[in-house]
Design a protein around this motif. Structure first.
Motif, PDB file in Angstrom:
ATOM      1  N   ALA A   2       4.821  -1.185   4.964  1.00  0.00           N
ATOM      2  CA  ALA A   2       4.313  -1.501   3.639  1.00  0.00           C
ATOM      3  C   ALA A   2       3.397  -0.400   3.157  1.00  0.00           C
ATOM      4  O   ALA A   2       2.216  -0.369   3.437  1.00  0.00           O
ATOM      5  N   THR A   3       3.934   0.517   2.368  1.00  0.00           N
ATOM      6  CA  THR A   3       3.159   1.654   1.888  1.00  0.00           C
ATOM      7  C   THR A   3       1.948   1.211   1.102  1.00  0.00           C
ATOM      8  O   THR A   3       0.871   1.766   1.228  1.00  0.00           O
ATOM      9  N   TRP A   4       2.138   0.192   0.272  1.00  0.00           N
ATOM     10  CA  TRP A   4       1.020  -0.228  -0.556  1.00  0.00           C
ATOM     11  C   TRP A   4      -0.128  -0.782   0.265  1.00  0.00           C
ATOM     12  O   TRP A   4      -1.265  -0.785  -0.160  1.00  0.00           O
ATOM     13  N   ARG A   8      -3.831   0.971  -0.145  1.00  0.00           N
ATOM     14  CA  ARG A   8      -4.442   0.054  -1.087  1.00  0.00           C
ATOM     15  C   ARG A   8      -5.958   0.082  -0.926  1.00  0.00           C
ATOM     16  O   ARG A   8      -6.483   0.233   0.148  1.00  0.00           O
ATOM     17  N   ASP A  19      -1.520   1.178  -5.436  1.00  0.00           N
ATOM     18  CA  ASP A  19      -0.824   1.681  -4.260  1.00  0.00           C
ATOM     19  C   ASP A  19      -0.618   3.195  -4.364  1.00  0.00           C
ATOM     20  O   ASP A  19      -0.955   3.830  -5.377  1.00  0.00           O
ATOM     21  N   TYR A  21       1.921   5.047  -4.868  1.00  0.00           N
ATOM     22  CA  TYR A  21       2.779   5.566  -5.930  1.00  0.00           C
ATOM     23  C   TYR A  21       2.164   5.383  -7.315  1.00  0.00           C
ATOM     24  O   TYR A  21       2.419   6.184  -8.221  1.00  0.00           O
ATOM     25  N   HIS A  64       8.707  -1.113  -0.387  1.00  0.00           N
ATOM     26  CA  HIS A  64       8.274  -0.696  -1.714  1.00  0.00           C
ATOM     27  C   HIS A  64       9.482  -0.310  -2.553  1.00  0.00           C
ATOM     28  O   HIS A  64      10.379   0.405  -2.084  1.00  0.00           O
ATOM     29  N   GLU A  67      10.419   3.467  -2.598  1.00  0.00           N
ATOM     30  CA  GLU A  67      11.002   3.927  -1.341  1.00  0.00           C
ATOM     31  C   GLU A  67      12.440   3.425  -1.190  1.00  0.00           C
ATOM     32  O   GLU A  67      13.326   4.167  -0.743  1.00  0.00           O
ATOM     33  N   GLU A  92      13.150   1.503 -11.142  1.00  0.00           N
ATOM     34  CA  GLU A  92      11.964   1.308 -10.303  1.00  0.00           C
ATOM     35  C   GLU A  92      10.797   2.171 -10.781  1.00  0.00           C
ATOM     36  O   GLU A  92       9.651   1.711 -10.839  1.00  0.00           O
ATOM     37  N   LEU A  96       7.230   0.885 -12.464  1.00  0.00           N
ATOM     38  CA  LEU A  96       5.921   1.321 -11.990  1.00  0.00           C
ATOM     39  C   LEU A  96       5.073   1.806 -13.164  1.00  0.00           C
ATOM     40  O   LEU A  96       3.899   1.449 -13.298  1.00  0.00           O
TER      41      LEU A  96
END
Length: 199
Positions: A2-4, A8, A19, A21, A64, A67, A92, A96
């Motif tokens: 989980a990148t976010w 975060r 996040d 991105y 995400h 990704e 996507e 965002l």
């Protein structure tokens, strides 16, 4: 993966955490978003970035949307510029940007950071919540390997090529690929670095 969750944090005075991105978008628009995703996924062994091509190699599948869009854009080995352009203009990436507009951090017409967006990014950067490559693009990655290559006649936007050379070199070094006979023919080529201004 989980990148976010990795990136975060409270990025402003009492504001909602953003996040990786979202910060990347504030720093350099949709191009920076996709560059950051490529770097992030390559560092975690999900993507291979060699000879100007991206290929999915790991078994982890990120959650995400950005990704996921990158992985969908290269089901097989694919030129990195094709992947970047596809995801930059994907639903996507648009979603965002619209989220940042709704937060008042990006203007609705030109989709450039507002004053509040710039303050939010500065605060997060000062606090160390944003990796350097999301702030400054692939030029922030350490230089390394002698591995080079050319895009040849591929339609790489001016200014993107040399940036991608540096990205490829840095990622090869980080992954310990080193140089070999095939490496001398691989890598990236073309334009002046800067890694992604806004849309």
């Amino acid at each position: 993966m989980a990148t976010w969750m990795f990136w975060r944090g409270k990025a402003g005075s009492g504001g909602e955490g953003l996040d990786l991105y979202q910060y990347a978008y504030l720093a350099g628009g949709s191009l920076r978003v996709v560059e950051s995703a490529v770097v992030f996924l390559t560092e975690r062994g999900v993507l291979s970035l060699r000879a100007a091509r991206l290929r999915v190699i790991g078994e982890d599948r990120p959650g995400h949307p950005i990704e996921c869009a990158v992985l969908v854009a290269c089901p097989r080995s694919k030129p990195v510029w094709e992947v970047i352009e596809a995801v930059r203009h994907s639903s996507e990436a648009d979603e965002l940007a619209r989220g940042l507009v709704s937060l008042g951090l990006v203007g609705s017409r030109r989709r450039k950071p507002t004053r509040a967006g710039r303050r939010r990014l500065e605060t997060a950067a000062s606090a160390g919540h944003v990796p350097a490559y999301a702030l400054h693009g692939p030029t922030a990655l350490a230089r390394g390997s002698a591995r080079r290559g050319l895009f040849g006649t591929h339609p790489v936007p001016d200014g993107l090529g040399r940036t991608l050379i540096r990205m490829g070199k840095a990622l090869d070094d980080d992954c310990g690929h080193g140089t070999d006979s095939s490496a001398a023919e691989g890598g990236f080529g073309g334009g002046d670095g800067g890694g992604g201004g806004g849309d």
